[in-house]
Design a protein around this motif. Structure first.
Motif, PDB file in Angstrom:
ATOM      1  N   GLY A 167      47.668  25.975   7.911  1.00 12.02           N
ATOM      2  CA  GLY A 167      48.804  26.840   8.141  1.00 12.02           C
ATOM      3  C   GLY A 167      49.909  26.081   8.854  1.00 12.02           C
ATOM      4  N   HIS A 168      51.013  26.781   9.165  1.00 15.42           N
ATOM      5  CA  HIS A 168      52.200  26.048   9.626  1.00 15.42           C
ATOM      6  C   HIS A 168      53.201  26.969  10.295  1.00 15.42           C
ATOM      7  CE1 HIS A 168      54.246  27.827   6.086  1.00 15.42           C
ATOM      8  NE2 HIS A 168      53.071  27.645   5.494  1.00 15.42           N
ATOM      9  N   GLY A 169      54.100  26.357  11.052  1.00 11.56           N
ATOM     10  CA  GLY A 169      55.259  27.067  11.556  1.00 11.56           C
ATOM     11  C   GLY A 169      56.184  27.449  10.412  1.00 11.56           C
ATOM     12  N   LEU A 170      57.058  28.407  10.676  1.00 10.07           N
ATOM     13  CA  LEU A 170      57.911  28.965   9.630  1.00 10.07           C
ATOM     14  C   LEU A 170      59.261  29.321  10.235  1.00 10.07           C
ATOM     15  CD1 LEU A 170      57.586  29.978   6.596  1.00 10.07           C
ATOM     16  CD2 LEU A 170      57.180  32.241   7.586  1.00 10.07           C
ATOM     17  N   GLY A 171      60.316  29.180   9.447  1.00 12.97           N
ATOM     18  CA  GLY A 171      61.642  29.532   9.944  1.00 12.97           C
ATOM     19  C   GLY A 171      62.705  29.212   8.916  1.00 12.97           C
ATOM     20  N   LYS A 172      63.679  28.388   9.305  1.00 17.84           N
ATOM     21  CA  LYS A 172      64.707  27.960   8.364  1.00 17.84           C
ATOM     22  C   LYS A 172      64.149  26.966   7.360  1.00 17.84           C
ATOM     23  CE  LYS A 172      68.769  28.855  11.219  1.00 17.84           C
ATOM     24  NZ  LYS A 172      69.987  28.296  11.859  1.00 17.84           N
ATOM     25  N   SER A 173      63.008  26.383   7.669  1.00 14.20           N
ATOM     26  CA  SER A 173      62.246  25.560   6.735  1.00 14.20           C
ATOM     27  C   SER A 173      60.933  26.267   6.424  1.00 14.20           C
ATOM     28  CB  SER A 173      61.955  24.179   7.323  1.00 14.20           C
ATOM     29  OG  SER A 173      63.157  23.473   7.586  1.00 14.20           O
ATOM     30  N   MET A 174      60.424  26.025   5.226  1.00 13.57           N
ATOM     31  CA  MET A 174      59.149  26.633   4.857  1.00 13.57           C
ATOM     32  C   MET A 174      58.009  26.097   5.712  1.00 13.57           C
ATOM     33  SD  MET A 174      57.289  28.649   3.007  1.00 13.57           S
ATOM     34  CE  MET A 174      58.296  29.191   1.625  1.00 13.57           C
ATOM     35  N   HIS A 175      58.065  24.819   6.018  1.00 12.19           N
ATOM     36  CA  HIS A 175      57.004  24.206   6.818  1.00 12.19           C
ATOM     37  C   HIS A 175      57.602  23.575   8.070  1.00 12.19           C
ATOM     38  CE1 HIS A 175      55.238  24.156   2.665  1.00 12.19           C
ATOM     39  NE2 HIS A 175      54.280  24.756   3.352  1.00 12.19           N
ATOM     40  N   GLU A 176      57.277  24.166   9.210  1.00 11.02           N
ATOM     41  CA  GLU A 176      57.723  23.659  10.500  1.00 11.02           C
ATOM     42  C   GLU A 176      56.502  23.382  11.375  1.00 11.02           C
ATOM     43  OE1 GLU A 176      61.938  26.207  10.772  1.00 11.02           O
ATOM     44  OE2 GLU A 176      60.403  26.487  12.285  1.00 11.02           O
ATOM     45  N   ASP A 177      56.744  22.727  12.502  1.00 12.28           N
ATOM     46  CA  ASP A 177      55.689  22.608  13.511  1.00 12.28           C
ATOM     47  C   ASP A 177      55.472  23.988  14.143  1.00 12.28           C
ATOM     48  OD1 ASP A 177      55.415  19.876  13.124  1.00 12.28           O
ATOM     49  OD2 ASP A 177      56.923  19.388  14.645  1.00 12.28           O
ATOM     50  N   PRO A 178      54.235  24.272  14.578  1.00 11.56           N
ATOM     51  CA  PRO A 178      53.070  23.395  14.567  1.00 11.56           C
ATOM     52  C   PRO A 178      52.224  23.601  13.313  1.00 11.56           C
ATOM     53  CG  PRO A 178      52.536  25.378  15.772  1.00 11.56           C
ATOM     54  CD  PRO A 178      53.966  25.534  15.299  1.00 11.56           C
ATOM     55  N   GLN A 179      51.400  22.611  12.990  1.00  7.74           N
ATOM     56  CA  GLN A 179      50.359  22.838  11.999  1.00  7.74           C
ATOM     57  C   GLN A 179      49.303  23.768  12.601  1.00  7.74           C
ATOM     58  OE1 GLN A 179      48.748  19.146  10.502  1.00  7.74           O
ATOM     59  NE2 GLN A 179      50.541  18.789   9.215  1.00  7.74           N
ATOM     60  N   VAL A 180      48.721  24.614  11.747  1.00 14.08           N
ATOM     61  CA  VAL A 180      47.702  25.569  12.204  1.00 14.08           C
ATOM     62  C   VAL A 180      46.444  25.385  11.361  1.00 14.08           C
ATOM     63  CG1 VAL A 180      47.192  27.979  12.734  1.00 14.08           C
ATOM     64  CG2 VAL A 180      49.567  27.186  12.781  1.00 14.08           C
ATOM     65  N   PRO A 181      45.568  24.464  11.752  1.00 14.14           N
ATOM     66  CA  PRO A 181      44.332  24.251  10.986  1.00 14.14           C
ATOM     67  C   PRO A 181      43.420  25.473  11.052  1.00 14.14           C
ATOM     68  CG  PRO A 181      44.759  22.427  12.509  1.00 14.14           C
ATOM     69  CD  PRO A 181      45.674  23.553  12.890  1.00 14.14           C
ATOM     70  N   ASN A 182      42.503  25.545  10.116  1.00 16.43           N
ATOM     71  CA  ASN A 182      41.512  26.612  10.105  1.00 16.43           C
ATOM     72  C   ASN A 182      40.193  26.164  10.724  1.00 16.43           C
ATOM     73  OD1 ASN A 182      43.133  28.642   8.718  1.00 16.43           O
ATOM     74  ND2 ASN A 182      43.040  27.211   6.998  1.00 16.43           N
ATOM     75  N   TYR A 183      40.252  25.084  11.457  1.00 17.49           N
ATOM     76  CA  TYR A 183      39.096  24.567  12.195  1.00 17.49           C
ATOM     77  C   TYR A 183      39.648  23.906  13.456  1.00 17.49           C
ATOM     78  CZ  TYR A 183      40.720  20.070  10.525  1.00 17.49           C
ATOM     79  OH  TYR A 183      41.503  18.967  10.272  1.00 17.49           O
ATOM     80  N   GLY A 184      38.865  23.885  14.521  1.00 18.51           N
ATOM     81  CA  GLY A 184      39.349  23.236  15.739  1.00 18.51           C
ATOM     82  C   GLY A 184      38.618  23.698  16.979  1.00 18.51           C
ATOM     83  N   ARG A 185      39.087  23.193  18.106  1.00 17.96           N
ATOM     84  CA  ARG A 185      38.459  23.478  19.397  1.00 17.96           C
ATOM     85  C   ARG A 185      39.306  24.467  20.197  1.00 17.96           C
ATOM     86  NH1 ARG A 185      39.049  19.901  22.685  1.00 17.96           N
ATOM     87  NH2 ARG A 185      40.427  18.470  21.563  1.00 17.96           N
ATOM     88  N   LYS A 186      38.632  25.345  20.919  1.00 14.45           N
ATOM     89  CA  LYS A 186      39.329  26.220  21.852  1.00 14.45           C
ATOM     90  C   LYS A 186      40.130  25.385  22.850  1.00 14.45           C
ATOM     91  CE  LYS A 186      35.962  30.038  22.056  1.00 14.45           C
ATOM     92  NZ  LYS A 186      35.044  30.759  22.968  1.00 14.45           N
ATOM     93  N   GLY A 187      41.305  25.839  23.177  1.00 12.03           N
ATOM     94  CA  GLY A 187      42.110  25.175  24.197  1.00 12.03           C
ATOM     95  C   GLY A 187      42.808  23.917  23.740  1.00 12.03           C
ATOM     96  N   SER A 188      42.733  23.601  22.457  1.00 11.56           N
ATOM     97  CA  SER A 188      43.388  22.395  21.944  1.00 11.56           C
ATOM     98  C   SER A 188      44.694  22.765  21.251  1.00 11.56           C
ATOM     99  CB  SER A 188      42.472  21.658  20.966  1.00 11.56           C
ATOM    100  OG  SER A 188      42.249  22.443  19.807  1.00 11.56           O
ATOM    101  N   GLY A 189      45.552  21.775  21.058  1.00 10.31           N
ATOM    102  CA  GLY A 189      46.802  22.001  20.349  1.00 10.31           C
ATOM    103  C   GLY A 189      47.894  22.570  21.229  1.00 10.31           C
ATOM    104  N   ALA A 190      48.999  22.882  20.588  1.00 14.06           N
ATOM    105  CA  ALA A 190      50.188  23.355  21.308  1.00 14.06           C
ATOM    106  C   ALA A 190      49.937  24.693  21.981  1.00 14.06           C
ATOM    107  CB  ALA A 190      51.363  23.472  20.341  1.00 14.06           C
ATOM    108  N   ARG A 191      50.596  24.895  23.103  1.00 13.35           N
ATOM    109  CA  ARG A 191      50.528  26.161  23.830  1.00 13.35           C
ATOM    110  C   ARG A 191      51.401  27.195  23.116  1.00 13.35           C
ATOM    111  NH1 ARG A 191      46.869  27.389  27.639  1.00 13.35           N
ATOM    112  NH2 ARG A 191      47.179  25.300  28.509  1.00 13.35           N
ATOM    113  N   ILE A 192      50.911  28.404  22.994  1.00 15.61           N
ATOM    114  CA  ILE A 192      51.615  29.486  22.305  1.00 15.61           C
ATOM    115  C   ILE A 192      52.540  30.209  23.283  1.00 15.61           C
ATOM    116  CG2 ILE A 192      51.305  31.692  21.100  1.00 15.61           C
ATOM    117  CD1 ILE A 192      48.596  30.549  20.096  1.00 15.61           C
TER     118      ILE A 192
END
Length: 269
Positions: A167-192
């Motif tokens: 998955g991905h961020g969305l806005g004026k571009s179809m694909h923006e940061d951040p990437q949103v994987p469907n697998y991962g660790r709790k507490g990892s990645g960008a803060r929401i």
């Protein structure tokens, strides 16, 4: 770099997202054995343009059509063609629209008539994982919390979670940061934080998580040729909580199905 959206921008994105949702609702009534993918694609393009929007995928990265249509063992990014749907097929339809400078993006996997019970179960659990991920998309959490929630449900059920597509961020571009994987660790990645808008989209396989990328540059299939499904919502963080910009309401209305799965995420622009 993550581009947080203002409430005014989120309202504009809601309009684009709702056009996509209504498009999928229109297509629901057309999906049946004997219908060609290219026929459905033309219906979608006409409807989107009638709403004063542009097809979000058409021409994006040189994609040739309005919809990504991925039957059976195709995971995502299938190109509409003259394939005719058959009883027992499933088909992921991914649709985008651009209006007021902002994109909407949504996917749903449809069954064509009666499908095998094992395939229906995969679809049900994948959709369940989507909403589990959405619940974690709130201020103070991390992207990895969304990813972990999806992975836990799907892998506990014995399904393959695709790694190469996210998955991905969305806005004026179809694909923006951040990437949103469907697998991962709790507490990892960008803060929401408030103003985050993401497309959360589990892509889940009945068998192996491994996929094959085809020479057309778009089509992705499962390596073991077992079915795959794909569900996607656009989610905005408003006043700390996840709110849906897209909806499956129009699909369910066409199917005559009642669902309250979206009730806690309703966005009131």
């Amino acid at each position: 770099m993550i581009q947080l959206k203002t409430k005014e921008e989120i309202k504009l994105m809601y309009e684009s997202a709702q056009i996509v949702s209504k498009t999928l609702g229109i297509l629901t009534k057309e999906i049946s054995p004997g219908v060609s993918l290219i026929h459905l694609d033309k219906i979608a393009e006409e409807f989107i343009r009638d709403q004063g929007a542009e097809p979000g995928f058409l021409g994006l990265y040189d994609f040739p059509n309005t919809l990504c249509m991925s039957p059976n063992d195709q995971v995502v990014h299938g190109i509409p063609n003259n394939y005719t749907l058959k009883e027992g097929d499933i088909i992921s339809i991914d649709c985008g629209a651009l209006k007021n400078g902002y994109y909407g993006d949504q996917a749903y996997t449809f069954s064509v008539g009666e499908v095998d019970s094992s395939i229906q179960k995969m679809m049900d659990i994948t959709k369940q994982s989507l909403y589990a991920g959405i619940k974690k998309c709130k201020k103070g959490n991390c992207i990895g919390d969304i990813s972990f929630a999806i992975q836990l449900i799907c892998e506990n059920a014995g399904y393959g979670v695709v790694r190469e597509l996210v998955g991905h961020g969305l806005g004026k571009s179809m694909h923006e940061d951040p990437q949103v994987p469907n697998y991962g660790r709790k507490g990892s990645g960008a803060r929401i934080d408030d103003g985050l808008v993401v497309a959360i989209e589990p892509m889940i396989n009945l068998g192996t998580h491994k996929v094959k990328f085809h020479k057309d540059g778009w089509t992705v299939t499962t390596q073991d040729h077992k079915p795959s499904c794909h569900f996607e919502h656009d989610v905005a963080v408003v006043d700390g909580m996840p709110k849906l910009l897209t909806t499956y309401k129009y699909i369910y209305d066409a199917l005559g199905v009642y669902s309250n799965e979206e009730d806690e995420f309703i966005f009131n622009p």
